[in-house]
Design a protein around this motif. Structure first.
Motif, PDB file in Angstrom:
ATOM      1  N   SER A  41       0.841  -1.200   0.000  1.00 26.44           N
ATOM      2  CA  SER A  41       0.000   0.000   0.000  1.00 26.44           C
ATOM      3  C   SER A  41       0.873   1.246   0.000  1.00 26.44           C
ATOM      4  O   SER A  41       2.048   1.208   0.399  1.00 26.44           O
ATOM      5  CB  SER A  41      -0.900   0.001   1.239  1.00 26.44           C
ATOM      6  OG  SER A  41      -0.100  -0.023   2.417  1.00 26.44           O
ATOM      7  N   LEU A  43       0.378   5.812   0.262  1.00 22.62           N
ATOM      8  CA  LEU A  43      -0.415   7.040   0.256  1.00 22.62           C
ATOM      9  C   LEU A  43       0.493   8.216  -0.077  1.00 22.62           C
ATOM     10  O   LEU A  43       1.645   8.261   0.354  1.00 22.62           O
ATOM     11  CB  LEU A  43      -1.066   7.275   1.625  1.00 22.62           C
ATOM     12  CG  LEU A  43      -2.058   6.218   2.111  1.00 22.62           C
ATOM     13  CD1 LEU A  43      -2.500   6.528   3.549  1.00 22.62           C
ATOM     14  CD2 LEU A  43      -3.267   6.141   1.200  1.00 22.62           C
ATOM     15  N   SER A  60      -3.638  10.833  -2.201  1.00 24.11           N
ATOM     16  CA  SER A  60      -3.742   9.876  -3.308  1.00 24.11           C
ATOM     17  C   SER A  60      -3.425   8.464  -2.836  1.00 24.11           C
ATOM     18  O   SER A  60      -2.614   8.271  -1.925  1.00 24.11           O
ATOM     19  CB  SER A  60      -2.777  10.257  -4.439  1.00 24.11           C
ATOM     20  OG  SER A  60      -2.986  11.587  -4.863  1.00 24.11           O
ATOM     21  N   ASN A  61      -4.071   7.504  -3.480  1.00 13.83           N
ATOM     22  CA  ASN A  61      -3.824   6.097  -3.202  1.00 13.83           C
ATOM     23  C   ASN A  61      -2.902   5.530  -4.277  1.00 13.83           C
ATOM     24  O   ASN A  61      -3.294   5.380  -5.426  1.00 13.83           O
ATOM     25  CB  ASN A  61      -5.146   5.316  -3.168  1.00 13.83           C
ATOM     26  CG  ASN A  61      -4.930   3.829  -3.032  1.00 13.83           C
ATOM     27  OD1 ASN A  61      -3.926   3.380  -2.491  1.00 13.83           O
ATOM     28  ND2 ASN A  61      -5.881   3.042  -3.514  1.00 13.83           N
ATOM     29  N   ALA A  67      -8.357   1.757  -1.286  1.00 12.77           N
ATOM     30  CA  ALA A  67      -8.107   2.127   0.104  1.00 12.77           C
ATOM     31  C   ALA A  67      -9.232   3.045   0.567  1.00 12.77           C
ATOM     32  O   ALA A  67      -9.823   3.777  -0.234  1.00 12.77           O
ATOM     33  CB  ALA A  67      -6.755   2.820   0.251  1.00 12.77           C
ATOM     34  N   LEU A  69      -9.971   6.136   3.011  1.00  8.81           N
ATOM     35  CA  LEU A  69      -9.397   7.188   3.847  1.00  8.81           C
ATOM     36  C   LEU A  69     -10.236   7.333   5.108  1.00  8.81           C
ATOM     37  O   LEU A  69     -11.416   7.690   5.046  1.00  8.81           O
ATOM     38  CB  LEU A  69      -9.355   8.513   3.083  1.00  8.81           C
ATOM     39  CG  LEU A  69      -8.683   9.681   3.809  1.00  8.81           C
ATOM     40  CD1 LEU A  69      -7.193   9.402   4.012  1.00  8.81           C
ATOM     41  CD2 LEU A  69      -8.873  10.978   3.031  1.00  8.81           C
ATOM     42  N   MET A 107     -10.965   5.172  -2.064  1.00 12.03           N
ATOM     43  CA  MET A 107     -10.132   5.632  -3.169  1.00 12.03           C
ATOM     44  C   MET A 107      -9.696   4.410  -3.981  1.00 12.03           C
ATOM     45  O   MET A 107      -9.095   3.486  -3.435  1.00 12.03           O
ATOM     46  CB  MET A 107      -8.884   6.364  -2.656  1.00 12.03           C
ATOM     47  CG  MET A 107      -9.144   7.643  -1.902  1.00 12.03           C
ATOM     48  SD  MET A 107      -7.574   8.430  -1.386  1.00 12.03           S
ATOM     49  CE  MET A 107      -6.998   7.266  -0.132  1.00 12.03           C
ATOM     50  N   SER A 109      -7.419   2.460  -6.850  1.00 14.52           N
ATOM     51  CA  SER A 109      -5.988   2.540  -7.121  1.00 14.52           C
ATOM     52  C   SER A 109      -5.703   3.684  -8.091  1.00 14.52           C
ATOM     53  O   SER A 109      -6.307   3.774  -9.157  1.00 14.52           O
ATOM     54  CB  SER A 109      -5.493   1.218  -7.716  1.00 14.52           C
ATOM     55  OG  SER A 109      -4.142   1.303  -8.069  1.00 14.52           O
ATOM     56  N   TYR A 112      -7.689   9.863  -5.955  1.00 13.12           N
ATOM     57  CA  TYR A 112      -7.324  10.797  -4.893  1.00 13.12           C
ATOM     58  C   TYR A 112      -8.563  11.434  -4.287  1.00 13.12           C
ATOM     59  O   TYR A 112      -9.662  11.381  -4.868  1.00 13.12           O
ATOM     60  CB  TYR A 112      -6.385  11.888  -5.424  1.00 13.12           C
ATOM     61  CG  TYR A 112      -7.037  12.833  -6.413  1.00 13.12           C
ATOM     62  CD1 TYR A 112      -7.692  13.986  -5.985  1.00 13.12           C
ATOM     63  CD2 TYR A 112      -6.997  12.573  -7.780  1.00 13.12           C
ATOM     64  CE1 TYR A 112      -8.294  14.853  -6.886  1.00 13.12           C
ATOM     65  CE2 TYR A 112      -7.592  13.419  -8.701  1.00 13.12           C
ATOM     66  CZ  TYR A 112      -8.235  14.578  -8.241  1.00 13.12           C
ATOM     67  OH  TYR A 112      -8.829  15.420  -9.137  1.00 13.12           O
ATOM     68  N   ALA A 147      -5.430   5.316   6.355  1.00 12.43           N
ATOM     69  CA  ALA A 147      -6.364   4.596   5.485  1.00 12.43           C
ATOM     70  C   ALA A 147      -6.409   3.129   5.875  1.00 12.43           C
ATOM     71  O   ALA A 147      -5.503   2.602   6.521  1.00 12.43           O
ATOM     72  CB  ALA A 147      -5.972   4.750   4.017  1.00 12.43           C
ATOM     73  N   THR A 149      -6.929  -0.724   4.149  1.00 10.78           N
ATOM     74  CA  THR A 149      -6.876  -1.438   2.882  1.00 10.78           C
ATOM     75  C   THR A 149      -7.039  -2.930   3.128  1.00 10.78           C
ATOM     76  O   THR A 149      -6.826  -3.423   4.232  1.00 10.78           O
ATOM     77  CB  THR A 149      -5.537  -1.211   2.153  1.00 10.78           C
ATOM     78  OG1 THR A 149      -4.494  -1.901   2.856  1.00 10.78           O
ATOM     79  CG2 THR A 149      -5.205   0.271   2.066  1.00 10.78           C
ATOM     80  N   GLN A 182       5.968   6.585   4.435  1.00 14.91           N
ATOM     81  CA  GLN A 182       4.946   5.591   4.736  1.00 14.91           C
ATOM     82  C   GLN A 182       5.127   5.038   6.148  1.00 14.91           C
ATOM     83  O   GLN A 182       6.246   4.845   6.614  1.00 14.91           O
ATOM     84  CB  GLN A 182       5.000   4.447   3.725  1.00 14.91           C
ATOM     85  CG  GLN A 182       4.900   4.896   2.279  1.00 14.91           C
ATOM     86  CD  GLN A 182       3.622   5.641   1.967  1.00 14.91           C
ATOM     87  OE1 GLN A 182       2.520   5.200   2.301  1.00 14.91           O
ATOM     88  NE2 GLN A 182       3.752   6.793   1.307  1.00 14.91           N
TER      89      GLN A 182
END
Length: 227
Positions: A41, A43, A60-61, A67, A69, A107, A109, A112, A147, A149, A182
């Motif tokens: 993942s 972001l 953005s993903n 995902a 948010l 979101m 893939s 955003y 987020a 996922t 991340q």
């Protein structure tokens, strides 16, 4: 030559077996690295448009899977004072029923979510903490996007900081990091859940959230009582 191969057949078989094993292990490593890279993942937190407070904040993903948010934390530094608040809800729109009152949502893939302008974000922090002129006094703002996922068994997050120079119409936002960092480690995600729990209870956070998230593993995360 043939006689030599017959005489050394056991040794040759061992060498061939070891070579085959090494090749298969190399292929397995390449496959695992590729699979991990595809399913990891990610972001991204970005400033879009102008470089002032009217600039939009885009989450953005970058992962290969959708995902959701769940929250965005804003950590505002004013001198030696740091204030943290959730800014995912669009407090400035609560009186307008025709517009979405939250930036939470799914979101896909590569998709955003625009969580509002930086001016809006500062206003949400002000409303959460009953402070005045936060945007005019702030030296730096750090945004932590959170987020959920299906790739991870827990929450994922990323953070990015922006330095602020000037004030009002002349304020300029400059990203500190080249890209969003991340948050993936088990310990950091556990601390993140504790922070979100504190904020969801409505407790005030007059301290840095990142100081708890990124404390060394051999040291306990600092605990600051809400005033």
């Amino acid at each position: 030559m043939w006689q030599w191969l017959q005489d050394n057949q056991p040794a040759i078989q061992i060498i061939v077996s070891l070579t085959t094993t090494v090749v298969w292990l190399a292929y397995l490593h390449i496959f695992l690295v590729s699979f991990r890279r595809q399913t990891r993942s990610g972001l991204l937190i970005n400033r879009a448009g102008r470089d002032g407070l009217s600039a939009r904040c885009i989450i953005s993903n970058l992962g290969s899977e959708p995902a959701y948010l769940t929250d965005v934390l804003a950590e505002v530094e004013i001198g030696d004072t740091t204030t943290t608040a959730s800014v995912v809800d669009r407090l400035e729109m609560f009186e307008d029923s025709n517009q979405s009152q939250t930036a939470q949502g799914p979101m896909a893939s590569g998709a955003y979510i625009d969580i509002g302008s930086f001016e809006d974000i500062f206003e949400r922090v002000r409303q959460r903490h009953s402070s005045e002129d936060i945007a005019c006094k702030a030296d730096r703002i750090k945004l932590i996007a959170v987020a959920a996922t299906s790739q991870a068994r827990d929450l994922v997050a990323a953070y990015r900081s922006f330095d602020i120079s000037g004030s009002g119409e002349h304020a300029v936002l400059r990203p500190v990091e080249v890209e969003a960092h991340q948050v993936r480690s088990w310990l950091q995600r556990r601390r993140l859940k504790r922070l979100l729990s504190t904020i969801q209870r409505g407790d005030r956070m007059e301290h840095s959230a990142s100081s708890e998230l990124f404390a060394p593993a051999n040291l306990p995360a600092s605990r600051h009582p809400a005033p």
